[in-house]
Design a protein around this motif. Structure first.
Motif, PDB file in Angstrom:
ATOM      1  N   SER A  30       8.476   0.103   6.593  1.00 27.16           N
ATOM      2  CA  SER A  30       7.967  -0.512   5.374  1.00 27.16           C
ATOM      3  C   SER A  30       6.501  -0.148   5.193  1.00 27.16           C
ATOM      4  O   SER A  30       5.748  -0.081   6.155  1.00 27.16           O
ATOM      5  N   THR A  31       6.100   0.065   3.940  1.00 25.77           N
ATOM      6  CA  THR A  31       4.711   0.347   3.643  1.00 25.77           C
ATOM      7  C   THR A  31       3.887  -0.907   3.928  1.00 25.77           C
ATOM      8  O   THR A  31       4.238  -1.986   3.479  1.00 25.77           O
ATOM      9  N   ALA A  32       2.768  -0.745   4.647  1.00 23.26           N
ATOM     10  CA  ALA A  32       1.904  -1.895   4.902  1.00 23.26           C
ATOM     11  C   ALA A  32       1.416  -2.449   3.576  1.00 23.26           C
ATOM     12  O   ALA A  32       1.043  -1.691   2.684  1.00 23.26           O
ATOM     13  N   GLY A  33       1.450  -3.768   3.441  1.00 21.33           N
ATOM     14  CA  GLY A  33       0.978  -4.391   2.213  1.00 21.33           C
ATOM     15  C   GLY A  33       2.076  -4.648   1.204  1.00 21.33           C
ATOM     16  O   GLY A  33       1.839  -5.255   0.177  1.00 21.33           O
ATOM     17  N   SER A  34       3.292  -4.228   1.492  1.00 24.14           N
ATOM     18  CA  SER A  34       4.347  -4.544   0.527  1.00 24.14           C
ATOM     19  C   SER A  34       4.965  -5.896   0.899  1.00 24.14           C
ATOM     20  O   SER A  34       4.919  -6.308   2.051  1.00 24.14           O
ATOM     21  N   VAL A  35       5.506  -6.555  -0.122  1.00 21.70           N
ATOM     22  CA  VAL A  35       6.170  -7.837   0.127  1.00 21.70           C
ATOM     23  C   VAL A  35       7.588  -7.518   0.580  1.00 21.70           C
ATOM     24  O   VAL A  35       8.537  -7.722  -0.143  1.00 21.70           O
ATOM     25  N   THR A  36       7.709  -6.973   1.775  1.00 20.57           N
ATOM     26  CA  THR A  36       9.026  -6.534   2.237  1.00 20.57           C
ATOM     27  C   THR A  36       9.906  -7.741   2.574  1.00 20.57           C
ATOM     28  O   THR A  36       9.405  -8.786   2.970  1.00 20.57           O
TER      29      THR A  36
END
Lengths: 457, 468
Positions: B35-41
């Protein structure tokens, strides 16, 4: 599920069985959700953030938005600088919050990430857009509990944001402590009834109890605004509700901006609500309106109507320290007898205070901080009680011991009332009496033999 | 047009563009990325993966070695039922504090294990390592060995620090841990027609239903792994002749270990929907090559379908033409859901998973209708965008997606492991139809602004055409 629990209390050196607390970061996340257009950011593994969001969602039945630094093995060895920078860049570009509230986790604390330095570097790199900001709170999971996490986050709001421009305004700050959105709404209603101008921070009403309006808003309408947080430094006085959750922030504000503060109990029950109303009256230099006096009168009236059913009923209760103190005071006020009081959070002084509150009603009261539900259950097995009060996890004990059970505190995963109706204020007192007597009466109606069933109670 | 605004504002993270794919677009699809850091995964961690896979082993002690939170957030939230011991539903934590972070938590772990084993007398103990244990370097393995020796109870370390990866990484660690028990039990008396049901977690009693099907056609179920799981079943599961693997993500590794080291073949199955359930029974019968088994399987399928079809038809009538979006953990669940929704007359317009791999998504793309949007590792904004754009009537997902759907005025069905309603097997299809209908057909949606607006639009159009 609790069939293994025995009445004999065994010595335990080192472990929790069925905890009565959880970890700091979730408290920080909840507090940050009460700031308007704020993105809570969990600096740690993905799991922490996912767990906190799920847990808060189960309690509030609302979407909970927060971002994560998504730590990997690499970040755990080399530090989370790169992750946080990338995260901030993404958050500001895509989710466009006014403010990002970073809290740490056990992982980033042990690695030793220095958040202010990372934020500074991000600022220099132009990652933080003009007029936006990043604040942080240190909330390692291996220190304190969810309550202290909330408290540290509130203090961070003050540290980063409160400003004083010299001239004091006729405004009262209220730190509400960790209470429900409905409770925050009630605090505002009381302040408005009194005609006091206030700033409530944080404020999760209209954030975590928003209406179904057909839209998904990442940032709902509610929440304390950044400019309100800044303005807190110019207020006349601060009321900090709940010593454990709110005192730290109030003390910081006194130090930083010379705003006098009083630390009060959460306004649960008659005398604690009296104390809050009185403090507001004095701070705001107003008179208590007749309407509020009538509300109080209706609560006293209901207690008197029901007093025979409440008198000397033994109560086992667990929860967070700030909730327990005024709740136990209320139980004593209405004639009940706190028998055993458990919290997962540490607090020797708190325990002493509870014993004093109970000194007349029950000098033998068992007060155990830094404990768990398993201990509570063992104690009840050996010393039967009439009522159990606590969060959802108490339901297994209630079932196993066939006890009437009143839910309060965090989390409540299996009922909806806490979302709509306050426990705070005189209105909250009315609701508590209803819940307690309902619990007693429902059990009687279910279990009394036919010839003994009473129509009129 | 206020209701249309959010769809305009919502955009997909640039970095994620290749993880969102529309059938028929001709573009390449990317998945299995971090997951991309900073995404609301919506994704969780390795610890979470291990914990949920081993959780249903009911007579084992599950102790979380870490700070308190890790043990709290997954405490009794799964719908896995146990027919006996309920020990697994309690929460045990070493509640690590600052002192242990500095000086190590080994002593605390050892004391905790000894106390708990003495008190609860479990069949085995699983010790989960969390992020912090991975960092402070506790030798969990050594402690487990020591306590095992002292107590004669197998203590098994689960190497699951959260930062190691997503849930998928944790599944692998769980499989390794479970495998430590495999091969230690007596396999005598196991039928030549025998199976293990793997990746079946007995949500709402599903494993009991499925086990009964196999027993009816003459196939012995040695172990359900891990639903209604028992330590002794795991010990002897290597005596089974075939492994049927349901939740592909969680159990493939264990099934592969059993294949490599015990020569047990594995077959992927699903028990969701009539077709899949029937196929799963036929797969086993076919594998053993005994015509009598197949005969009985066909008879069972006929009987069961006859039993439930009329009731499901009634639901189909009400649900026909409704549009669904689904976002679930594993890909296999997504395949089955697309088919099951089709059986109810509904159309899947958005399908996504947290942990699918390339092969999974290929299969998902094949079974979906053209125009279906497929997403990997999505977030609330993206999901909301597609739900609005595609005018979805029903969202299927987990705890984090439910309130988003409701805020949009869209019905919701929980297809996660937190439910306690069985959705598997023939009977499960009826429960599924009922669950979907309960939400989709609720009169409350009439009051949702989206529908009020739509009704308004239609009325205005009618008025427009009627006016001269």
């Amino acid at each position: 599920m609790l069939e293994g629990t025995t009445a004999e209390i065994r010595e335990r050196k080192a472990l929790r069985v069925n905890p009565a607390k959880t970890c700091q970061p979730i408290g920080a996340m909840y507090a940050s959700l009460g700031i308007h257009k704020c993105m809570p950011h969990s600096h740690g593994s993905q799991g922490c953030c996912a767990y906190h969001r799920s847990h808060l969602t189960r309690h509030h039945k609302e979407p909970i938005v927060a971002t994560t630094s998504s730590f990997t093995e690499g970040a755990s060895v080399f530090g989370g600088l790169a992750n946080l920078k990338t995260a901030l860049e993404n958050i500001f570009t895509i989710y466009e919050p006014d403010i990002v509230s970073v809290h740490t986790t056990c992982l980033s604390e042990v690695i030793g990430d220095d958040i202010p330095t990372i934020v500074k570097k991000s600022e220099e790199a132009g990652i933080i857009p003009e007029g936006k900001m990043v604040i942080h709170a240190n909330t390692p999971s291996f220190v304190g509990s969810h309550v202290t996490g909330f408290s540290v986050q509130c203090a961070a709001f003050v540290n980063y944001l409160a400003e004083s421009n010299g001239a004091k305004k006729n405004v009262i700050n209220i730190f509400p402590g960790w209470v429900e959105p409905a409770d925050m709404r009630e605090l505002k209603r009381i302040a408005e009834l009194l005609g006091v101008e206030y700033i409530l921070a944080p404020d999760t009403s209209d954030v975590l109890d928003s209406a179904l309006d057909g839209e998904y808003k990442m940032y709902p309408d509610g929440g304390t605004t950044v400019s309100q947080l800044k303005a807190m430094g110019d207020s006349l006085a601060t009321l900090a509700l709940g010593p454990m959750a709110s005192a730290l922030a109030a003390e910081k504000l006194t130090k930083k901006c010379k705003v006098d503060h009083s630390i009060l109990e959460l306004p649960i029950g008659i005398s604690a609500t009296d104390a809050f109303v009185n403090a507001l009256r004095i701070a705001g230099d107003v008179t208590v309106p007749r309407e509020l006096e009538k509300e109080r009168g209706r609560l006293v009236d209901m207690v008197s109507d029901m007093s025979q059913y409440l008198h000397r009923k033994k109560v086992a209760i667990f929860g967070d320290p700030d909730h327990l103190t005024p709740m136990i005071k209320f139980l004593v006020e209405v004639g009940m007898q706190p028998a055993v009081v458990v919290t997962g959070t540490k607090g020797k002084k708190w325990a002493q205070n509870i014993r004093e509150i109970c000194s007349e009603a029950n000098p033998e009261v068992e007060v155990v901080p830094f404990s768990d539900i398993h201990y509570l259950h063992q104690w009840i097995k050996a010393n039967p009680v009439d009522l159990l009060m606590g969060n959802t996890y108490g339901k297994y004990v209630a079932k196993s011991e066939n006890l009437p059970f009143v839910r309060f505190g965090f989390p409540i995963l299996d009922r909806v009332g806490h979302r709509a109706f306050p426990l705070l204020g005189y209105a909250g007192g009315l609701r508590l009496i209803e819940k307690i007597t309902d619990a007693f009466f429902d059990k009687r109606d279910r279990e009394d033999p036919d010839h003994e069933i009473e129509l009129v109670l | 047009m206020k209701a249309d605004e959010p769809t305009k504002v919502i955009q997909v993270l640039d970095d994620r563009a290749a993880q969102v794919w529309t059938k028929g677009s001709g573009e390449a699809f990317v998945c299995d990325r971090k997951s991309t850091a900073g995404s609301v995964t919506q994704r969780a961690c390795a610890f979470c993966g291990s914990r949920v896979v081993l959780y249903p082993i009911a007579d084992a002690l599950h102790i979380v070695h870490g700070p308190i939170g890790c043990a709290v957030y997954n405490w009794d939230i799964r719908g896995s039922l146990s027919s006996g011991s309920q020990l697994h539903r309690n929460s045990f934590s070493t509640d690590l504090a600052e002192k242990e972070v500095i000086f190590g938590g080994e002593k605390k772990l050892e004391a905790s294990l000894l106390e708990l084993i003495e008190y609860y007398k479990p069949k085995a103990a699983f010790v989960y390592s969390t992020c912090i244990v991975g960092l402070i370097g506790d030798d969990v393995q050594a402690i487990c060995r020591k306590v095992s020796k002292k107590t004669n109870i197998d203590c098994i370390p689960v190497d699951s620090p959260g930062f190691k990866g997503t849930k998928k990484t944790g599944y692998q660690a769980a499989c390794e841990a479970a495998y430590k028990l495999v091969g230690t039990g007596d396999t005598s008396g196991i039928s030549k027609y025998s199976i293990n049901l793997m990746g079946e977690f007995n949500i709402g009693g599903e494993a009991w239903m499925i086990r009964e099907y196999y027993e009816r056609i003459g196939i012995e179920v040695v172990a359900t792994i891990t639903g209604d799981g028992r330590v002794d079943d795991l010990r002897r599961c290597h005596g089974a002749a075939l492994n049927l693997v349901q939740c592909s993500g969680s159990m493939t590794h264990l099934a592969q270990l059993l294949e490599e080291e015990h020569g047990i073949p594995l077959k992927r199955v699903s028990f969701f929907g009539f077709e899949d359930t029937a196929q799963a029974l036929y797969t086993a019968a076919e594998h053993f090559g005994d015509p009598e088994l197949m005969c009985k399987a066909e008879e069972l399928v006929r009987d069961e379908i006859a039993k439930y079809t009329p009731k499901i038809k009634a639901y189909r009538k009400e649900l026909k033409g409704k549009k669904a979006a689904l976002y679930v953990g594993g890909a296999f669940k997504a395949f089955s859901l697309v088919l099951a929704l089709r059986a109810l007359g509904m159309k899947t317009v958005l399908a996504g998973t947290q942990t699918g791999n390339a092969e999974d998504y290929k299969q998902l793309q094949d079974i979906c209708d053209p125009g279906t949007v497929i997403v990997d590792d999505s977030n609330p904004l993206e999901l909301a965008k597609f739900v609005l754009e595609k005018e979805v009537d029903l969202f299927i997902g987990g705890v984090k997606e439910r309130p988003i759907a409701f805020k949009l005025g869209v019905a919701f069905c929980d297809h996660n492991h937190e439910r306690k309603i069985p959705l598997a097997g023939f009977e499960g299809m009826l429960h599924f139809a009922d669950e979907v209908a309960k939400s989709v057909l609720s009169p409350i949606w009439k009051f949702a602004p989206r529908h009020e607006l739509r009704a308004l639009k239609i009325n205005t159009q009618i008025a427009d055409t009627e006016s001269p």
